[in-house]
Scaffold this motif. Sequence first.
Motif, mmCIF file in Angstrom:
data_model
loop_
_atom_site.group_PDB
_atom_site.id
_atom_site.type_symbol
_atom_site.label_atom_id
_atom_site.label_comp_id
_atom_site.label_asym_id
_atom_site.label_seq_id
_atom_site.Cartn_x
_atom_site.Cartn_y
_atom_site.Cartn_z
ATOM 1 N N ALA A 178 -54.064 -78.082 9.812
ATOM 2 C CA ALA A 178 -54.313 -78.988 8.689
ATOM 3 C C ALA A 178 -54.673 -78.196 7.431
ATOM 4 O O ALA A 178 -54.382 -78.642 6.319
ATOM 5 C CB ALA A 178 -55.443 -79.959 9.033
ATOM 6 N N GLU A 179 -55.278 -77.027 7.614
ATOM 7 C CA GLU A 179 -55.719 -76.200 6.488
ATOM 8 C C GLU A 179 -54.544 -75.640 5.695
ATOM 9 O O GLU A 179 -54.350 -75.964 4.540
ATOM 10 C CB GLU A 179 -56.600 -75.057 7.015
ATOM 11 C CG GLU A 179 -57.157 -74.131 5.977
ATOM 12 C CD GLU A 179 -58.266 -74.751 5.179
ATOM 13 O OE1 GLU A 179 -58.362 -74.424 3.991
ATOM 14 O OE2 GLU A 179 -59.019 -75.561 5.739
ATOM 15 N N GLN A 180 -53.782 -74.757 6.303
ATOM 16 C CA GLN A 180 -52.671 -74.106 5.605
ATOM 17 C C GLN A 180 -51.467 -73.939 6.519
ATOM 18 O O GLN A 180 -50.729 -72.964 6.414
ATOM 19 C CB GLN A 180 -53.088 -72.730 5.076
ATOM 20 C CG GLN A 180 -54.124 -72.771 3.994
ATOM 21 C CD GLN A 180 -54.565 -71.370 3.600
ATOM 22 O OE1 GLN A 180 -54.539 -70.435 4.388
ATOM 23 N NE2 GLN A 180 -54.984 -71.231 2.359
ATOM 24 N N LYS A 181 -51.305 -74.840 7.440
ATOM 25 C CA LYS A 181 -50.180 -74.809 8.373
ATOM 26 C C LYS A 181 -50.126 -73.490 9.144
ATOM 27 O O LYS A 181 -51.123 -73.033 9.663
ATOM 28 C CB LYS A 181 -48.855 -75.096 7.659
ATOM 29 C CG LYS A 181 -48.842 -76.378 6.865
ATOM 30 C CD LYS A 181 -48.736 -77.569 7.753
ATOM 31 C CE LYS A 181 -48.635 -78.836 6.905
ATOM 32 N NZ LYS A 181 -49.268 -79.946 7.483
ATOM 33 N N LEU A 182 -48.946 -72.876 9.180
ATOM 34 C CA LEU A 182 -48.706 -71.711 10.022
ATOM 35 C C LEU A 182 -49.604 -70.525 9.664
ATOM 36 O O LEU A 182 -50.156 -69.864 10.543
ATOM 37 C CB LEU A 182 -47.232 -71.299 9.934
ATOM 38 C CG LEU A 182 -46.816 -70.094 10.757
ATOM 39 C CD1 LEU A 182 -47.083 -70.334 12.238
ATOM 40 C CD2 LEU A 182 -45.354 -69.772 10.523
ATOM 41 N N GLU A 183 -49.769 -70.246 8.393
ATOM 42 C CA GLU A 183 -50.567 -69.094 7.967
ATOM 43 C C GLU A 183 -51.992 -69.165 8.510
ATOM 44 O O GLU A 183 -52.527 -68.190 9.029
ATOM 45 C CB GLU A 183 -50.603 -69.007 6.439
ATOM 46 C CG GLU A 183 -51.378 -67.821 5.930
ATOM 47 C CD GLU A 183 -51.457 -67.790 4.411
ATOM 48 O OE1 GLU A 183 -52.345 -67.082 3.908
ATOM 49 O OE2 GLU A 183 -50.660 -68.465 3.739
ATOM 50 N N PRO B 73 -61.226 -69.251 5.383
ATOM 51 C CA PRO B 73 -61.115 -70.530 6.112
ATOM 52 C C PRO B 73 -61.030 -70.337 7.628
ATOM 53 O O PRO B 73 -61.634 -71.084 8.381
ATOM 54 C CB PRO B 73 -59.827 -71.143 5.552
ATOM 55 C CG PRO B 73 -59.691 -70.554 4.194
ATOM 56 C CD PRO B 73 -60.246 -69.153 4.298
ATOM 57 N N ALA B 74 -60.290 -69.307 8.066
ATOM 58 C CA ALA B 74 -60.183 -69.050 9.509
ATOM 59 C C ALA B 74 -61.545 -68.717 10.089
ATOM 60 O O ALA B 74 -61.912 -69.180 11.167
ATOM 61 C CB ALA B 74 -59.201 -67.909 9.773
ATOM 62 N N ASP B 75 -62.308 -67.909 9.359
ATOM 63 C CA ASP B 75 -63.631 -67.519 9.843
ATOM 64 C C ASP B 75 -64.599 -68.692 9.859
ATOM 65 O O ASP B 75 -65.407 -68.823 10.768
ATOM 66 C CB ASP B 75 -64.196 -66.384 8.989
ATOM 67 C CG ASP B 75 -63.475 -65.061 9.234
ATOM 68 O OD1 ASP B 75 -62.753 -64.963 10.240
ATOM 69 O OD2 ASP B 75 -63.649 -64.144 8.432
ATOM 70 N N THR B 76 -64.529 -69.546 8.839
ATOM 71 C CA THR B 76 -65.401 -70.718 8.789
ATOM 72 C C THR B 76 -65.114 -71.630 9.969
ATOM 73 O O THR B 76 -66.035 -72.127 10.627
ATOM 74 C CB THR B 76 -65.201 -71.477 7.458
ATOM 75 O OG1 THR B 76 -65.487 -70.578 6.390
ATOM 76 C CG2 THR B 76 -66.116 -72.679 7.367
ATOM 77 N N LEU B 77 -63.854 -71.828 10.247
ATOM 78 C CA LEU B 77 -63.441 -72.667 11.375
ATOM 79 C C LEU B 77 -63.932 -72.082 12.695
ATOM 80 O O LEU B 77 -64.531 -72.779 13.516
ATOM 81 C CB LEU B 77 -61.918 -72.789 11.363
ATOM 82 C CG LEU B 77 -61.249 -73.589 12.440
ATOM 83 C CD1 LEU B 77 -61.757 -75.019 12.440
ATOM 84 C CD2 LEU B 77 -59.749 -73.581 12.229
#
Length: 188
Positions: A25-30, A78-82
């Motif tokens: 949902a954040e940035q799709k594939l990336e 964002p990946a780290d926050t998640l």
Amino acid sequence: MTNNRLVQKKQIAVYARTLFDAAYAEQKLESVLNVRVRLQELCRALRSDSQIAQTIQDSALSDAQKMQLVASIFDSTPADTLLKDVLGVMAQRGELALCPAVQQAFEQLIVSELKLCVVSVTSAVALDDHLRELITNKVEADLCMRVVLDERVDRSLLGGIILSAQGKCIDASVKSRLEIYRDQLKRA
């Protein structure tokens, strides 16, 4: 014991699905691929230093302290926050030992949901665009699915490449060939 395994399996699936859905949902594939890399790094860290997991899961720590410890491991991407949020919950519940299984379930979601295979390519030097395209086309033809390369440089290889995907590894490195020749000479 069966019920515990079933409960664990469901928990693993929920953690992996939560990470996958939020990343997509954040940035799709990336974002999915970024979470994948960070989850791999975390699992490696937990395997190499069991004291990290023990400290985070220490029953003497409050939930807030556990969340703070988990937060200190990660940056603010964002990946780290998640990951921080999901792993904080896992730490509070004493379930950090499930990280490798969550990582594996996350990888399976990438394949099943995105119809995508992440292929790790390790080479002695960085790949150029032509070689990257050749490897991608060959692996896509062999696997009959879309491929994303996860490239790494390992100068100790001397030359050649190592490909790994879906639990299979093809080692076409000069280093491995030299080791094979050395073993053959020892036996001769």
